[in-house]
Design a protein around this motif. Structure first.
Motif, PDB file in Angstrom:
ATOM      1  N   LEU A  24      42.666  51.506  34.895  1.00 44.23           N
ATOM      2  CA  LEU A  24      42.655  51.219  36.327  1.00 44.23           C
ATOM      3  C   LEU A  24      41.232  51.012  36.838  1.00 44.23           C
ATOM      4  O   LEU A  24      40.977  50.089  37.630  1.00 44.23           O
ATOM      5  N   GLU A  25      40.313  51.840  36.385  1.00 46.36           N
ATOM      6  CA  GLU A  25      38.921  51.707  36.829  1.00 46.36           C
ATOM      7  C   GLU A  25      38.319  50.382  36.368  1.00 46.36           C
ATOM      8  O   GLU A  25      37.601  49.709  37.131  1.00 46.36           O
ATOM      9  N   VAL A  26      38.593  49.988  35.128  1.00 48.60           N
ATOM     10  CA  VAL A  26      38.079  48.711  34.620  1.00 48.60           C
ATOM     11  C   VAL A  26      38.649  47.550  35.431  1.00 48.60           C
ATOM     12  O   VAL A  26      37.910  46.670  35.891  1.00 48.60           O
ATOM     13  N   VAL A  27      39.953  47.553  35.608  1.00 51.22           N
ATOM     14  CA  VAL A  27      40.615  46.446  36.298  1.00 51.22           C
ATOM     15  C   VAL A  27      40.147  46.344  37.747  1.00 51.22           C
ATOM     16  O   VAL A  27      39.893  45.238  38.259  1.00 51.22           O
ATOM     17  N   ASP A  63      44.795  40.096  29.892  1.00 49.63           N
ATOM     18  CA  ASP A  63      46.100  40.131  29.230  1.00 49.63           C
ATOM     19  C   ASP A  63      46.839  41.423  29.568  1.00 49.63           C
ATOM     20  O   ASP A  63      48.067  41.412  29.732  1.00 49.63           O
ATOM     21  N   VAL A  64      46.113  42.531  29.678  1.00 54.69           N
ATOM     22  CA  VAL A  64      46.735  43.804  30.062  1.00 54.69           C
ATOM     23  C   VAL A  64      47.352  43.684  31.450  1.00 54.69           C
ATOM     24  O   VAL A  64      48.491  44.116  31.687  1.00 54.69           O
ATOM     25  N   VAL A  65      46.616  43.069  32.365  1.00 64.53           N
ATOM     26  CA  VAL A  65      47.128  42.878  33.732  1.00 64.53           C
ATOM     27  C   VAL A  65      48.358  41.974  33.716  1.00 64.53           C
ATOM     28  O   VAL A  65      49.357  42.248  34.392  1.00 64.53           O
ATOM     29  N   GLU A  94      40.551  37.952  41.206  1.00 63.64           N
ATOM     30  CA  GLU A  94      41.827  37.759  40.521  1.00 63.64           C
ATOM     31  C   GLU A  94      41.646  38.002  39.031  1.00 63.64           C
ATOM     32  O   GLU A  94      40.544  37.967  38.511  1.00 63.64           O
ATOM     33  N   MET A  95      42.769  38.279  38.369  1.00 64.63           N
ATOM     34  CA  MET A  95      42.781  38.423  36.917  1.00 64.63           C
ATOM     35  C   MET A  95      44.045  37.779  36.391  1.00 64.63           C
ATOM     36  O   MET A  95      45.146  38.073  36.893  1.00 64.63           O
ATOM     37  N   SER A  96      43.906  36.912  35.427  1.00 63.15           N
ATOM     38  CA  SER A  96      45.052  36.208  34.844  1.00 63.15           C
ATOM     39  C   SER A  96      45.870  35.498  35.922  1.00 63.15           C
ATOM     40  O   SER A  96      47.089  35.428  35.850  1.00 63.15           O
TER      41      SER A  96
END
Length: 255
Positions: free
Chosen positions: A197-200, A142-144, A209-211
Motif C-alpha cells: 500500500l505504501e509503495v502504490v 501489475d499488482v494494482v 495513475e497505475m496500469s
C-alpha cells in the motif's frame, strides 16, 4: 563471454540482456520466435552451444501452483540437460526472495512454482547460482491491475524491500562475471522497507495513475497470509541496491 538468456523479453530478462551488452558480452536470447522452445527442449542444444553461461529469467502468468511448478521445473530440467550436453558450466536463475518458505507460498501458487524451480536447480549437476530478488518497482502496476475491480483496489499486504529491475539485473550480471562463483544462493534487496500500500500510494501520488487506473478506494488485506504480510519476503542477508523509490520515480517519468 557468450551468455544465453532464457526469458530475454521479460521485465528482468530484457534488462539483463541490455546490461550484458553494455559490458561487452554477446547475448543469445531464447524464444519460440527464434526457433527455441525451452519447455520442450527444441532448438536448445544448438542455441546453447559455445556459451559460457545460461541465465534462467523465464516467467509464466499464472496463479495456479500446479501449472507454475510444472512450467518452472520442466524448463529448469531442459536447460540443465542441454547445458550438460553442450558443455555449459554455469547457470544463473532469477528467483524471488522468500518464495521457498512454505509459510510464504502456502496461499500463493506462483510462489510455490518458484520454490519448485529452486529445488530443481538445487538437484542439478551443473553449477547454479540462485539469485533471490525482492520485488521490483516496475511490477507494482501489475499488482494494482490484478487487485482492482472498477474503482476499488484491495492490495495484498506484503512487507517488502523493493528495488529497481535494473538494479536486480546489474546484480545478476555481476554474478555472471564472477568466475569464482559455484553452487550458491545469494540475495539482493532495496534500501527501504514498506508495504504494498505504501509503495502504490507513493507511485500514484507521483504519476496519478497505475496500469491505467486511478483507484477511488485503496486498501490492503493480508489475503496472501501473515508470513507475507509480516516480512517473509525480505531476506535476512542480502546485497542492498541503493536506489530508493523516490529516486526511481525521478528517473522513470510518468507514462
Amino acid at each position: 563471454m557468450r551468455i544465453v538468456v532464457a526469458g530475454a523479453t521479460g521485465t528482468i530478462g530484457r534488462r539483463i540482456g541490455e546490461e550484458l551488452r553494455r559490458r561487452g558480452h554477446e547475448v543469445v536470447p531464447l524464444s519460440r520466435g527464434l526457433g527455441v522452445d525451452v519447455s520442450t527442449g527444441a532448438g536448445l542444444d544448438t542455441a546453447m552451444a559455445g556459451a559460457d553461461a545460461v541465465v534462467d529469467a523465464l516467467n509464466i502468468e499464472t496463479l495456479s501452483g500446479r501449472r507454475a511448478a510444472k512450467f518452472f521445473t520442466t524448463c529448469a530440467r531442459q536447460l540443465t540437460a542441454a547445458a550438460q550436453k553442450v558443455g555449459v558450466s554455469r547457470i544463473v536463475c532469477v528467483s524471488i526472495a522468500g518464495a521457498a518458505n512454505p509459510q510464504v507460498h502456502r496461499l500463493f501458487g506462483y510462489y510455490r512454482g518458484k520454490a519448485a524451480q529452486e529445488r530443481a536447480y538445487a538437484d542439478a549437476d551443473v553449477d547454479t547460482t540462485i539469485v533471490l530478488s525482492t520485488q521490483w518497482f516496475e511490477l507494482m502496476d501489475d499488482v494494482v491491475r490484478r487487485a482492482s475491480l472498477g474503482p476499488v483496489t484491495v492490495l495484498p499486504t506484503m512487507r517488502m524491500a523493493p528495488l529497481t529491475a535494473a538494479g536486480a539485473a546489474e546484480f545478476v550480471v555481476d554474478e555472471i562475471e564472477d568466475s569464482r562463483a559455484g553452487d550458491r544462493c545469494i540475495a539482493v534487496k532495496g534500501p527501504e522497507e514498506m508495504t504494498t500500500l505504501e509503495v502504490v500510494r507513493r507511485i500514484l501520488d507521483a504519476r496519478g495513475e497505475m496500469s491505467g487506473r486511478r483507484p477511488k478506494v485503496l486498501r490492503e488485506l493480508p489475503y496472501l497470509g501473515r508470513a507475507t504480510a509480516n516480512g517473509g519476503l525480505i531476506p535476512e542477508e542480502a546485497t542492498v541496491d541503493p536506489t530508493t523509490l523516490e529516486e526511481w520515480l525521478r528517473q522513470d517519468p510518468p507514462r
